[in-house]
Write a protein that holds these residues in place. Sequence first.
Motif, PDB file in Angstrom:
ATOM      1  N   ALA A   7      58.262  46.211   2.528  1.00 39.07           N
ATOM      2  CA  ALA A   7      57.968  46.074   3.915  1.00 39.07           C
ATOM      3  C   ALA A   7      58.458  47.137   5.041  1.00 39.07           C
ATOM      4  O   ALA A   7      57.609  48.111   5.877  1.00 39.07           O
ATOM      5  N   ALA A   8      59.616  47.111   4.516  1.00 42.84           N
ATOM      6  CA  ALA A   8      60.352  47.944   6.214  1.00 42.84           C
ATOM      7  C   ALA A   8      59.832  49.550   5.650  1.00 42.84           C
ATOM      8  O   ALA A   8      59.714  50.242   7.052  1.00 42.84           O
ATOM      9  N   ALA A   9      59.982  49.781   4.346  1.00 42.76           N
ATOM     10  CA  ALA A   9      59.858  50.949   4.441  1.00 42.76           C
ATOM     11  C   ALA A   9      58.127  51.430   5.223  1.00 42.76           C
ATOM     12  O   ALA A   9      58.228  52.548   5.916  1.00 42.76           O
ATOM     13  N   LEU A  10      56.837  50.516   5.024  1.00 44.18           N
ATOM     14  CA  LEU A  10      55.278  50.834   5.371  1.00 44.18           C
ATOM     15  C   LEU A  10      55.629  50.121   6.913  1.00 44.18           C
ATOM     16  O   LEU A  10      54.513  50.652   7.466  1.00 44.18           O
ATOM     17  N   SER A  11      56.414  49.724   7.339  1.00 46.92           N
ATOM     18  CA  SER A  11      56.607  49.546   8.734  1.00 46.92           C
ATOM     19  C   SER A  11      56.782  50.386   9.695  1.00 46.92           C
ATOM     20  O   SER A  11      56.977  51.215  10.636  1.00 46.92           O
ATOM     21  N   ALA A  12      58.671  51.256   8.751  1.00 44.31           N
ATOM     22  CA  ALA A  12      59.171  52.372   9.431  1.00 44.31           C
ATOM     23  C   ALA A  12      58.199  53.285  10.445  1.00 44.31           C
ATOM     24  O   ALA A  12      58.318  53.603  11.590  1.00 44.31           O
ATOM     25  N   THR A  17      49.738  51.073  -0.084  1.00 48.61           N
ATOM     26  CA  THR A  17      49.417  51.309  -2.058  1.00 48.61           C
ATOM     27  C   THR A  17      50.536  51.312  -2.920  1.00 48.61           C
ATOM     28  O   THR A  17      50.311  50.868  -3.609  1.00 48.61           O
ATOM     29  N   ASN A  18      51.569  52.042  -1.716  1.00 48.82           N
ATOM     30  CA  ASN A  18      52.807  52.280  -2.725  1.00 48.82           C
ATOM     31  C   ASN A  18      53.921  50.838  -2.718  1.00 48.82           C
ATOM     32  O   ASN A  18      55.174  51.078  -3.685  1.00 48.82           O
ATOM     33  N   ILE A  19      53.274  50.362  -2.200  1.00 45.95           N
ATOM     34  CA  ILE A  19      54.170  48.592  -2.278  1.00 45.95           C
ATOM     35  C   ILE A  19      53.982  48.470  -3.942  1.00 45.95           C
ATOM     36  O   ILE A  19      55.278  47.707  -4.157  1.00 45.95           O
ATOM     37  N   VAL A  20      53.136  48.936  -5.100  1.00 42.35           N
ATOM     38  CA  VAL A  20      53.579  48.057  -5.765  1.00 42.35           C
ATOM     39  C   VAL A  20      54.143  48.652  -6.800  1.00 42.35           C
ATOM     40  O   VAL A  20      54.945  48.380  -7.647  1.00 42.35           O
ATOM     41  N   PHE A  21      55.097  50.466  -6.382  1.00 35.77           N
ATOM     42  CA  PHE A  21      56.340  51.006  -6.998  1.00 35.77           C
ATOM     43  C   PHE A  21      57.507  49.789  -6.401  1.00 35.77           C
ATOM     44  O   PHE A  21      58.494  49.136  -7.673  1.00 35.77           O
ATOM     45  N   HIS A  74      48.437  55.339  -7.827  1.00 34.36           N
ATOM     46  CA  HIS A  74      49.941  54.576  -7.724  1.00 34.36           C
ATOM     47  C   HIS A  74      49.656  53.151  -8.282  1.00 34.36           C
ATOM     48  O   HIS A  74      50.261  52.679  -9.225  1.00 34.36           O
ATOM     49  N   LEU A  75      48.437  53.051  -8.030  1.00 32.09           N
ATOM     50  CA  LEU A  75      47.866  51.206  -8.695  1.00 32.09           C
ATOM     51  C   LEU A  75      48.115  50.905 -10.129  1.00 32.09           C
ATOM     52  O   LEU A  75      48.994  50.647 -10.575  1.00 32.09           O
ATOM     53  N   LEU A  76      47.586  52.188 -10.720  1.00 32.52           N
ATOM     54  CA  LEU A  76      47.367  51.931 -12.089  1.00 32.52           C
ATOM     55  C   LEU A  76      48.303  52.715 -12.684  1.00 32.52           C
ATOM     56  O   LEU A  76      49.066  52.437 -13.681  1.00 32.52           O
ATOM     57  N   GLY A  77      48.683  53.689 -12.337  1.00 30.54           N
ATOM     58  CA  GLY A  77      49.989  54.640 -12.599  1.00 30.54           C
ATOM     59  C   GLY A  77      51.634  52.828 -12.474  1.00 30.54           C
ATOM     60  O   GLY A  77      52.357  53.396 -13.914  1.00 30.54           O
ATOM     61  N   ALA A  78      51.009  52.302 -11.256  1.00 31.49           N
ATOM     62  CA  ALA A  78      52.537  51.340 -11.655  1.00 31.49           C
ATOM     63  C   ALA A  78      52.195  50.108 -12.667  1.00 31.49           C
ATOM     64  O   ALA A  78      53.255  50.450 -13.650  1.00 31.49           O
ATOM     65  N   HIS A 134      43.844  58.468  -4.665  1.00 30.85           N
ATOM     66  CA  HIS A 134      44.911  58.810  -5.210  1.00 30.85           C
ATOM     67  C   HIS A 134      45.738  57.321  -5.049  1.00 30.85           C
ATOM     68  O   HIS A 134      46.628  57.145  -5.568  1.00 30.85           O
ATOM     69  N   GLY A 135      45.147  56.354  -4.277  1.00 31.53           N
ATOM     70  CA  GLY A 135      45.633  55.026  -4.381  1.00 31.53           C
ATOM     71  C   GLY A 135      45.563  54.304  -5.763  1.00 31.53           C
ATOM     72  O   GLY A 135      46.642  53.872  -5.948  1.00 31.53           O
ATOM     73  N   ALA A 136      44.287  54.114  -6.394  1.00 31.20           N
ATOM     74  CA  ALA A 136      44.244  54.126  -7.206  1.00 31.20           C
ATOM     75  C   ALA A 136      45.463  55.233  -8.591  1.00 31.20           C
ATOM     76  O   ALA A 136      45.351  53.897  -9.704  1.00 31.20           O
TER      77      ALA A 136
END
Length: 212
Positions: A15-20, A85-89, A196-200, A192-194
């Motif tokens: 969350a911090a990384a995404l809010s920065a 979508t990167n939050i899944v990582f 991220h989600l499916l890859g994680a 590309h968001g998919a």
Amino acid sequence: MRRSALAWLSLVAAAAALSAPRAAAVKSRPLLFGSRRATALGERRILRPVRRIRKGLPSGRWLLEYADLRPLDESSPECQIFLATNIVFFAAGGALVGSSPALALQLELAGMASVWYHYTQCCYGGTQHPSVQLAILLDYIFAVPTALRTLVLVLGLGGAVPPSALLAGVGSFAALAAGWVWDGPRAYMALHGAWHLLGALCVYEVAIAAAG
């Protein structure tokens, strides 16, 4: 209990990384490569050699090129959802701390690099901006080893690979490839968001199966 706490800490970090980036959006440029001197140095020391190598490879839109997201930018809802979508990582990394700490760390680092790459992509637009190209190389540095480590686990599992992991893996690469073809801003971000989600999800399920 410990794994749960680490997972929550991982989500907080995400969350911090995404809010920065949203905080930095006031200046409309990322902090790391926002300095012209730093960008020029990176272009001279890193990008120029890579570009020379790229010229000797088959033609195509890959390695240093990326999708142009204009007229959308980092302040648009579409870009913010895409970045989220990167939050899944981070979530997958936090969940794997107890069973696969090395892979968990790789996922966390891959997530941070991915956030940075896609934020610069949203921020600068175009297809050849040096700051985005430096960020995409950083993304490769963490994403490729994570994928290779997962592949090693898959080969080790053999027939014991969960079918859901295989489906997620195939789906993730299909989404990645489709994003190179349908690269309009919204289509690219959805595909590309998919990825991220499916890859994680694939990495997580393979790691759990290997640990069990």
